[in-house]
Scaffold this motif. Structure first.
Motif, PDB file in Angstrom:
ATOM      1  N   MET A 268       0.844  -1.190   0.000  1.00 56.02           N
ATOM      2  CA  MET A 268       0.000   0.000   0.000  1.00 56.02           C
ATOM      3  C   MET A 268       0.883   1.246   0.000  1.00 56.02           C
ATOM      4  N   ALA A 269       0.393   2.307  -0.618  1.00 55.40           N
ATOM      5  CA  ALA A 269       1.130   3.572  -0.668  1.00 55.40           C
ATOM      6  C   ALA A 269       0.154   4.737  -0.578  1.00 55.40           C
ATOM      7  N   GLU A 270       0.657   5.853  -0.056  1.00 51.43           N
ATOM      8  CA  GLU A 270      -0.150   7.066   0.017  1.00 51.43           C
ATOM      9  C   GLU A 270      -0.215   7.702  -1.370  1.00 51.43           C
ATOM     10  N   VAL A 271      -1.414   7.940  -1.843  1.00 49.64           N
ATOM     11  CA  VAL A 271      -1.619   8.481  -3.188  1.00 49.64           C
ATOM     12  C   VAL A 271      -2.526   9.705  -3.092  1.00 49.64           C
ATOM     13  N   PHE A 272      -2.095  10.765  -3.749  1.00 47.17           N
ATOM     14  CA  PHE A 272      -2.926  11.963  -3.860  1.00 47.17           C
ATOM     15  C   PHE A 272      -3.490  12.002  -5.285  1.00 47.17           C
ATOM     16  N   HIS A 273      -4.799  11.891  -5.407  1.00 45.50           N
ATOM     17  CA  HIS A 273      -5.450  11.894  -6.722  1.00 45.50           C
ATOM     18  C   HIS A 273      -5.609  13.337  -7.214  1.00 45.50           C
ATOM     19  N   THR A 274      -4.474  13.927  -7.537  1.00 40.20           N
ATOM     20  CA  THR A 274      -4.469  15.329  -7.967  1.00 40.20           C
ATOM     21  C   THR A 274      -5.183  15.532  -9.303  1.00 40.20           C
ATOM     22  N   LEU A 310       3.693  19.451 -13.430  1.00 35.64           N
ATOM     23  CA  LEU A 310       2.293  19.878 -13.498  1.00 35.64           C
ATOM     24  C   LEU A 310       1.446  18.911 -14.321  1.00 35.64           C
ATOM     25  N   GLN A 311       1.984  18.467 -15.457  1.00 27.36           N
ATOM     26  CA  GLN A 311       1.227  17.525 -16.269  1.00 27.36           C
ATOM     27  C   GLN A 311       1.089  16.181 -15.566  1.00 27.36           C
ATOM     28  N   GLU A 312       2.126  15.795 -14.824  1.00 18.51           N
ATOM     29  CA  GLU A 312       2.059  14.561 -14.039  1.00 18.51           C
ATOM     30  C   GLU A 312       0.966  14.662 -12.982  1.00 18.51           C
ATOM     31  N   ALA A 313       0.856  15.826 -12.338  1.00 14.82           N
ATOM     32  CA  ALA A 313      -0.208  16.027 -11.363  1.00 14.82           C
ATOM     33  C   ALA A 313      -1.573  15.992 -12.030  1.00 14.82           C
ATOM     34  N   ALA A 314      -1.663  16.547 -13.250  1.00  9.57           N
ATOM     35  CA  ALA A 314      -2.932  16.500 -13.972  1.00  9.57           C
ATOM     36  C   ALA A 314      -3.297  15.082 -14.376  1.00  9.57           C
ATOM     37  N   ASP A 315      -2.289  14.258 -14.652  1.00  8.89           N
ATOM     38  CA  ASP A 315      -2.539  12.855 -15.004  1.00  8.89           C
ATOM     39  C   ASP A 315      -2.709  11.968 -13.775  1.00  8.89           C
ATOM     40  N   GLY A 316      -2.280  12.469 -12.595  1.00  5.71           N
ATOM     41  CA  GLY A 316      -2.375  11.672 -11.377  1.00  5.71           C
ATOM     42  C   GLY A 316      -1.426  10.498 -11.362  1.00  5.71           C
ATOM     43  N   THR A 317      -0.210  10.694 -11.873  1.00  2.74           N
ATOM     44  CA  THR A 317       0.754   9.590 -11.972  1.00  2.74           C
ATOM     45  C   THR A 317       2.001   9.831 -11.130  1.00  2.74           C
TER      46      THR A 317
END
Length: 367
Positions: A268-274, A310-317
């Motif tokens: 399990m890992a902490e994930v922020f669904h940005t 920023l694009q990575e945050a938009a993709d949530g990856t």
């Protein structure tokens, strides 16, 4: 034949009378209309607005005050950027400080220019004669005149910003590509915030209401969206199962663009669904500049890295292989800059159209 009968026969008959039938019968030229006593066709609101805006622009560029205000925005912004960089990194080398000041100034100048465009738009609406109404010869220009006048000022402010940023880039010893991008975004933001200010000024005839709503919208686009994303981060946090990442393909700034996942989950890992909230940032002028700026070595790949983040945050990856899902370069992505441009365009166009409709209705009620 009688004499009277012969006189009736020789008398010429009355001239025939023709009645206009069918559409388009009165679509004659302006000269024919004037000769016939018809009212000449009026120019459209856009044409009247362009004429008023050009006259206003020509008067403004001949004043010293206009150039002082236009130059003050990039100058003050650049000075503030330099002070902030020195305060944050006082021990950094001077070359790095100059480079940081150049990047920060280029990022902030479009944002500060947005506020100047809004201020001018709110003020310009009341400087145009007859903007509240018109007759058949003088249609209602509404907020269009103020919008065109402010948008036409954008390239001049952008040229001053480009000159200043080019000098800063030369002092820092880097490419001035980002300076050109910043100047282009300044032109864009002048059009967007000019439309917002002009439209709100027509919708709210009381100046304090137009100023209040205008600065509220501007603050939301420049600062409020960033604060909202930061405040909503805890709401999109989750613990998700992840797998080991393999065969990572990295793009600009070292950001992973594609990868494969091990068949078994690793834990399990902490994930922020940005991806659920970062779209709110897309309309921010600073974010737009970062997404549109050069990603190459001209700016030491810093902008490429920020673009990727920023694009990575938009993709949530940010955390790869969530639930063991791999990613390829062909996977659908929504470029953040496209979202931002569409958001700004729809918002500005809607407010400008609302202001024009309010002006037309007000003119009809007065007439």
């Amino acid at each position: 034949m009688a004499k009277d009968d012969r006189q009736d026969t020789d008398r010429p008959g009355e001239e025939p009378v023709y009645e206009p039938i069918g559409p388009g019968w009165n679509a004659g030229t302006r000269e024919a209309a004037d000769d016939a006593g018809w009212e000449p066709q009026p120019a459209g609101p856009a044409r009247v607005a362009l004429s008023l805006a050009f006259s206003d622009w020509l008067r403004s560029v001949r004043t010293v005050r206009f150039w002082l205000v236009s130059a003050a925005v990039p100058l003050v912004t650049s000075l503030a950027a330099w002070i902030l960089v020195v305060a944050v990194a006082p021990q950094a080398q001077q070359a790095d400080q100059l480079f940081g000041a150049y990047l920060l100034a280029a990022a902030l100048i479009p944002a500060t220019s947005s506020f100047l465009a809004l201020h001018w738009a709110v003020a310009r609406v009341r400087h145009f004669p007859g903007h509240r109404g018109g007759g058949p010869i003088s249609p209602v220009p509404g907020p269009l005149a103020a919008f065109f006048a402010v948008a036409a000022r954008g390239p001049l402010v952008a040229a001053l910003a480009l000159l200043l940023l080019s000098v800063l880039a030369g002092i820092a010893g880097v490419s001035a590509d980002m300076a050109g991008t910043a100047a282009g975004v300044v032109v864009l933001e002048f059009a967007v915030f000019g439309a917002i200010g002009a439209g709100l000024s027509e919708m709210f005839r009381r100046r304090w209401l137009a100023v209040t709503f205008g600065w509220t919208v501007a603050g939301a686009l420049v600062v409020g969206n960033a604060v909202a994303v930061w405040a909503l981060l805890p709401a999109v946090r989750a613990d998700e199962p992840v797998a080991v990442t393999m065969n990572v393909v990295r793009g600009s700034g070292g950001i992973p663009e594609a990868y494969e996942c091990a068949p078994e989950l690793a834990g399990m890992a902490e994930v922020f669904h940005t991806e659920r909230i970062v779209w709110m940032l897309a309309s921010n002028p600073v974010v737009l500049l970062i997404m549109l700026a050069d990603e190459g070595e001209g700016n030491r790949e810093v902008m490429g890295w920020m673009h990727g983040v920023l694009q990575e945050a938009a993709d949530g990856t940010q955390v790869p292989c969530v639930n063991g899902e791999p990613r390829t370069k062909d996977d659908p992505r929504m470029p953040l800059e496209v979202v931002g441009l569409v958001t700004q365009g729809v918002l500005a166009g809607g407010i400008l159209a609302g202001g024009q409709l309010a002006a037309v209705r007000r003119s009809g009620s007065v007439g």
